[in-house]
Design an enzyme around this catalytic site. Structure first.
Site, PDB file in Angstrom:
ATOM      1  N   ASP A  22      -1.956  -0.469   6.022  1.00 20.68           N
ATOM      2  CA  ASP A  22      -2.197   0.192   7.303  1.00 20.68           C
ATOM      3  C   ASP A  22      -3.655   0.437   7.622  1.00 20.68           C
ATOM      4  O   ASP A  22      -3.978   0.914   8.701  1.00 20.68           O
ATOM      5  CB  ASP A  22      -1.482   1.551   7.313  1.00 20.68           C
ATOM      6  CG  ASP A  22      -2.206   2.576   6.453  1.00 20.68           C
ATOM      7  OD1 ASP A  22      -2.395   2.306   5.238  1.00 20.68           O
ATOM      8  OD2 ASP A  22      -2.601   3.632   6.980  1.00 20.68           O
ATOM      9  N   ASP A  35       0.860  -1.175   0.000  1.00 19.23           N
ATOM     10  CA  ASP A  35       0.000   0.000   0.000  1.00 19.23           C
ATOM     11  C   ASP A  35       0.909   1.243   0.000  1.00 19.23           C
ATOM     12  O   ASP A  35       2.108   1.147   0.285  1.00 19.23           O
ATOM     13  CB  ASP A  35      -0.889  -0.036   1.240  1.00 19.23           C
ATOM     14  CG  ASP A  35      -1.698   1.220   1.423  1.00 19.23           C
ATOM     15  OD1 ASP A  35      -2.350   1.650   0.463  1.00 19.23           O
ATOM     16  OD2 ASP A  35      -1.657   1.791   2.537  1.00 19.23           O
ATOM     17  N   ILE A  36       0.338   2.392  -0.319  1.00 18.41           N
ATOM     18  CA  ILE A  36       1.157   3.615  -0.378  1.00 18.41           C
ATOM     19  C   ILE A  36       0.920   4.495   0.843  1.00 18.41           C
ATOM     20  O   ILE A  36       1.787   4.621   1.702  1.00 18.41           O
ATOM     21  CB  ILE A  36       0.872   4.394  -1.678  1.00 18.41           C
ATOM     22  CG1 ILE A  36       1.311   3.562  -2.896  1.00 18.41           C
ATOM     23  CG2 ILE A  36       1.622   5.732  -1.667  1.00 18.41           C
ATOM     24  CD1 ILE A  36       1.038   4.223  -4.226  1.00 18.41           C
ATOM     25  N   ASP A  37      -0.250   5.129   0.951  1.00 18.86           N
ATOM     26  CA  ASP A  37      -0.502   6.099   2.017  1.00 18.86           C
ATOM     27  C   ASP A  37      -0.581   5.409   3.378  1.00 18.86           C
ATOM     28  O   ASP A  37      -1.407   4.514   3.584  1.00 18.86           O
ATOM     29  CB  ASP A  37      -1.802   6.856   1.742  1.00 18.86           C
ATOM     30  CG  ASP A  37      -1.723   7.685   0.478  1.00 18.86           C
ATOM     31  OD1 ASP A  37      -1.172   8.791   0.543  1.00 18.86           O
ATOM     32  OD2 ASP A  37      -2.187   7.208  -0.577  1.00 18.86           O
TER      33      ASP A  37
END
Length: 260
Positions: free
Chosen positions: A211, A33-35
Site C-alpha cells: 500500500d 505487506d502488513i500495515d
C-alpha cells in the site's frame, strides 16, 4: 523495468485497474505487506489490531501454497511473530534487510555505536514533541507524525541530521506519515527476488500486495517476473502496481476465501 529506472515509470502513468483477487492460488507465490495491506493502519505502531482467526488463515494459506507465502514488511521479524503467533511464516523484515525462510534460517543486520547514538537522540528529541511517536525496530528506527502533522518539517530536519550522523550503512525512508532510518542495501524488491530463487517459491507466479511507497520495489520485481502487483487503497498516488483493491478488509476476505 530495473532498479535504475524510476519507481514511477511507464506502467505508473495511469492509475492501477480494479482487480478481483484470484480464487485459484495453487500456482502462486504470495508476498504480503502488513500495515495498510493485511492490517488496517492504526494511530500508533503498537495499536494495530489482528482480527481473530487471521493468524490461522495465513497459516492455512501458506499450507495450501506449500509454504510459498511470505510477509514482506517494514516491521522487524520479532514484532511480526508477536502479531501472528504460532503461524511459523516466511518473513522479510525491515524492508528486506532481515529475513527468515521456511526452514528457520535467518539473517539480520548488526548495528553500530553511531546508529545506536542516533536512535537515542531521536527518542529523546521526540519525547518533547507531543503526538510524535518513536518506534524502535532494532536495526532501524522511526518517528510517526500522524498524530502531530504540524511537526513534519522539524522532524524531517532532525531525521536528515541523523542520517548524516549514523553513517552510510543506513538510508532515510519515507512512508505514510512516518520517517525511518533503515539499513541500506536491500529493499522489498530484493526480498521478493531472493525468495523466488529458492523453493518453495521458484517456478511460481509472484503476487505482490502493498500500500505504500516502500512496496514499489516489490511491485517492480513482481512485474519483471510477469507476476501480479496489487496496490491496496483508494488513494490516487501513482504506482508501479498494475492492479488495485480498495482496502485491507478486501485482502483479508480474499485470504479467508482462498484458503478455505
Amino acid at each position: 523495468m530495473h532498479k535504475k529506472d524510476s519507481l514511477l515509470g511507464a506502467s505508473a502513468s495511469r492509475r492501477a485497474n480494479s482487480y478481483a483477487l484470484p480464487t485459484q492460488i495453487a500456482s502462486l507465490a504470495v508476498f504480503l505487506d502488513i500495515d495498510g495491506t493485511l492490517l488496517d493502519i492504526a494511530s500508533t505502531p503498537e495499536a494495530v489490531v489482528v482480527p481473530p482467526g487471521m493468524p490461522f488463515a495465513l497459516a492455512r494459506m501458506s499450507e495450501r501454497l506449500d509454504g510459498a507465502l511470505a510477509l514482506v514488511t517494514g516491521r522487524p521479524i520479532e514484532f511480526v511473530d508477536r502479531l501472528f503467533p504460532d503461524a511459523e511464516l516466511v518473513v522479510s523484515g525491515l524492508h528486506g534487510a532481515e529475513w527468515r525462510d521456511g526452514s528457520g534460517n535467518a539473517g539480520r543486520v548488526k548495528t553500530t555505536s553511531e546508529f545506536n547514538a542516533g536512535k537515542l537522540r531521536l527518542r529523546q528529541e521526540v519525547a518533547r514533541w507531543p503526538g510524535v511517536v518513536f518506534e524502535d525496530k532494532g536495526a532501524a528506527f522511526a518517528a510517526h507524525y500522524r498524530l502531530a502533522p504540524e511537526r513534519e518539517m522539524p522532524l524531517r530536519d532532525l531525521m536528515q541530521d541523523l542520517t548524516e550522523a549514523v553513517g552510510s550503512g543506513w538510508v532515510l525512508q519515507e512512508g505514510k506519515q512516518v520517517l525511518e532510518l533503515r539499513p541500506r542495501g536491500r529493499d522489498k524488491g530484493d526480498a521478493l527476488m531472493a525468495f523466488m530463487e529458492a523453493e518453495p517459491f521458484s517456478g511460481r507466479q509472484p503476487l505482490a500486495m502493498g500500500d505504500d511507497v516502500t512496496d514499489e520495489p516489490m511491485f517492480m520485481a513482481a512485474n519483471r517476473l510477469d507476476g501480479l502487483s496489487v496496490r491496496v487503497g483508494e488513494d490516487c498516488r501513482q504506482s508501479c502496481a498494475r492492479y488495485r483493491v480498495a482496502s485491507p478488509s478486501d485482502v483479508r476476505a480474499w485470504i479467508e476465501r482462498a484458503s478455505a
